[in-house]
Design an enzyme around this catalytic site. Structure first.
Site, PDB file in Angstrom:
ATOM      1  N   HIS A 195      -3.890   7.083   2.945  1.00 21.99           N
ATOM      2  CA  HIS A 195      -4.204   5.822   2.280  1.00 21.99           C
ATOM      3  C   HIS A 195      -5.631   5.412   2.601  1.00 21.99           C
ATOM      4  O   HIS A 195      -6.055   5.405   3.764  1.00 21.99           O
ATOM      5  CB  HIS A 195      -3.217   4.745   2.734  1.00 21.99           C
ATOM      6  N   ASN A 214     -10.122  -0.500  -0.778  1.00 26.16           N
ATOM      7  CA  ASN A 214      -8.675  -0.341  -0.632  1.00 26.16           C
ATOM      8  C   ASN A 214      -8.007  -0.769  -1.938  1.00 26.16           C
ATOM      9  O   ASN A 214      -7.959  -1.946  -2.269  1.00 26.16           O
ATOM     10  CB  ASN A 214      -8.184  -1.206   0.529  1.00 26.16           C
ATOM     11  N   CYS A 218       0.803  -1.228   0.000  1.00 28.56           N
ATOM     12  CA  CYS A 218       0.000   0.000   0.000  1.00 28.56           C
ATOM     13  C   CYS A 218       0.836   1.278   0.000  1.00 28.56           C
ATOM     14  O   CYS A 218       0.451   2.254  -0.657  1.00 28.56           O
ATOM     15  CB  CYS A 218      -0.967  -0.011   1.178  1.00 28.56           C
TER      16      CYS A 218
END
Length: 333
Positions: A256, A286, A115
């Site tokens: 994020h 996500n 990520c």
């Protein structure tokens, strides 16, 4: 004189197919209310098999970022692609992009840092700029996480989506070191087993059912949540202190897009007004390394960037890795 990175162009690509929470109710034991309450996610985009690959989406996002700032691709010196779910081992996606957009003067490579991959690419370009080794760069986060999801695991399949985002960075000349971007990155491999996925092609193991189960993302949700809400606020405070900037002087905190409860907790612990913390994970889930640039592109389209603005970028993820950067977005140069 000193050089530092400024974001001058943004673009993204997300698949057309939408997988809603209602759709997931027919696939696994879950429901819309449960998912929204725990994650804030209502739907996610899923790529078309064999068509919307990580490389294809990266190319499209790159074209849009370049069009956004109006540069000639031949001006690019550097292309860095972040992807954990690439469809290519060789050639790299960066080389595919170079060929497709005509960036014949650019050097490029791919990196894998889950990520925080986009933030890692940003910090890498910043180092190139500060060293005087490049003047314009393209960074891309692109993921097809649906290829690595266990659709029978309700703890993980509800979380992830596919997509790509890209930014064009330009080296800006500044007069003092204090005007240079501040970037801080951390890793802690000791905690790495909280989020794992093994590569599927390992000779001698490919017929082992136990090994095959490890080819999809496995996550200790409680451990990831605790890590994210503990370490991310710390690194944001750390980067603000290092830059000698007050939290109130940051225009936007771009975090994020993993989980709304995590983002709200981070904001609360840092003491940030949620009006400065945009979210779009309700629509995309996500998307790992693509989440920050996809959000930035949506913000740009919605008119949320006003001339030059000072922003914090911060991400966390598998490894475990986390970090934060302070930079300026100059899309209306």
């Amino acid at each position: 004189m000193f050089y530092t990175a400024r974001i001058i162009g943004i673009g993204s690509y997300v698949p057309e197919k939408i997988l809603s929470n209602k759709d997931l109710e027919t696939m696994v034991e879950t429901n819309d209310e449960w998912i929204v309450e725990r994650t804030g996610i209502e739907e996610r985009r899923i790529s078309k098999e064999g068509v919307e690959t990580a490389s294809m989406m990266a190319v499209e996002a790159s074209k849009r970022a370049i069009a956004d700032c109006g540069i000639n691709p031949e001006e690019l010196d550097l292309i860095i692609v972040a992807s954990t779910t690439t469809n290519l081992i060789s050639p790299t996606i960066s080389c595919v992009i170079q060929a497709e957009i005509g960036a014949k003067n650019a050097f490029g490579y791919d990196l894998n840092n889950a990520c925080p991959g986009f933030l890692t690419a940003f910090s890498t370009v910043e180092a190139y700029f500060e060293a005087g080794l490049a003047k314009k760069a393209l960074i891309v986060g692109t993921e097809v996480i649906s290829n690595y999801v266990d659709w029978t695991d309700r703890g993980t399949c509800i979380l992830f989506g596919d997509g790509a985002g890209a930014c064009v960075l330009e080296a800006k000349e500044v007069e003092s070191k204090e005007e240079v971007n501040t970037v801080i990155m951390h890793s802690d491999g000791v905690r790495g087993d909280c989020l794992t996925c093994e590569h599927g092609r390992q000779l001698g193991l490919m017929d082992d059912p136990e090994f095959l189960n490890k080819n999809t993302f496995s996550m200790d949700g409680k451990a990831v949540f605790k890590f994210a809400v503990t370490e991310t606020p710390k690194v944001i405070k750390e980067v603000l202190e290092k830059a000698d900037i007050k939290k109130e002087d940051i225009d936007i905190y771009i975090l994020h897009q993993a989980n709304s409860r995590i983002i709200e907790s981070i904001a609360s612990r840092v003491g940030i007004d949620m009006n400065k913390v945009p979210m779009n994970l309700n629509k995309y889930g996500n998307t790992s390394s693509a989440s920050i640039p996809i959000l930035m592109d949506e913000m740009k389209k919605n008119g949320m960037f006003k001339t030059t603005q000072k922003v914090v970028l911060s991400s966390f993820g598998a490894g475990v890795v986390w970090g934060a950067a302070i930079t300026n977005i100059d899309i209306n140069r």
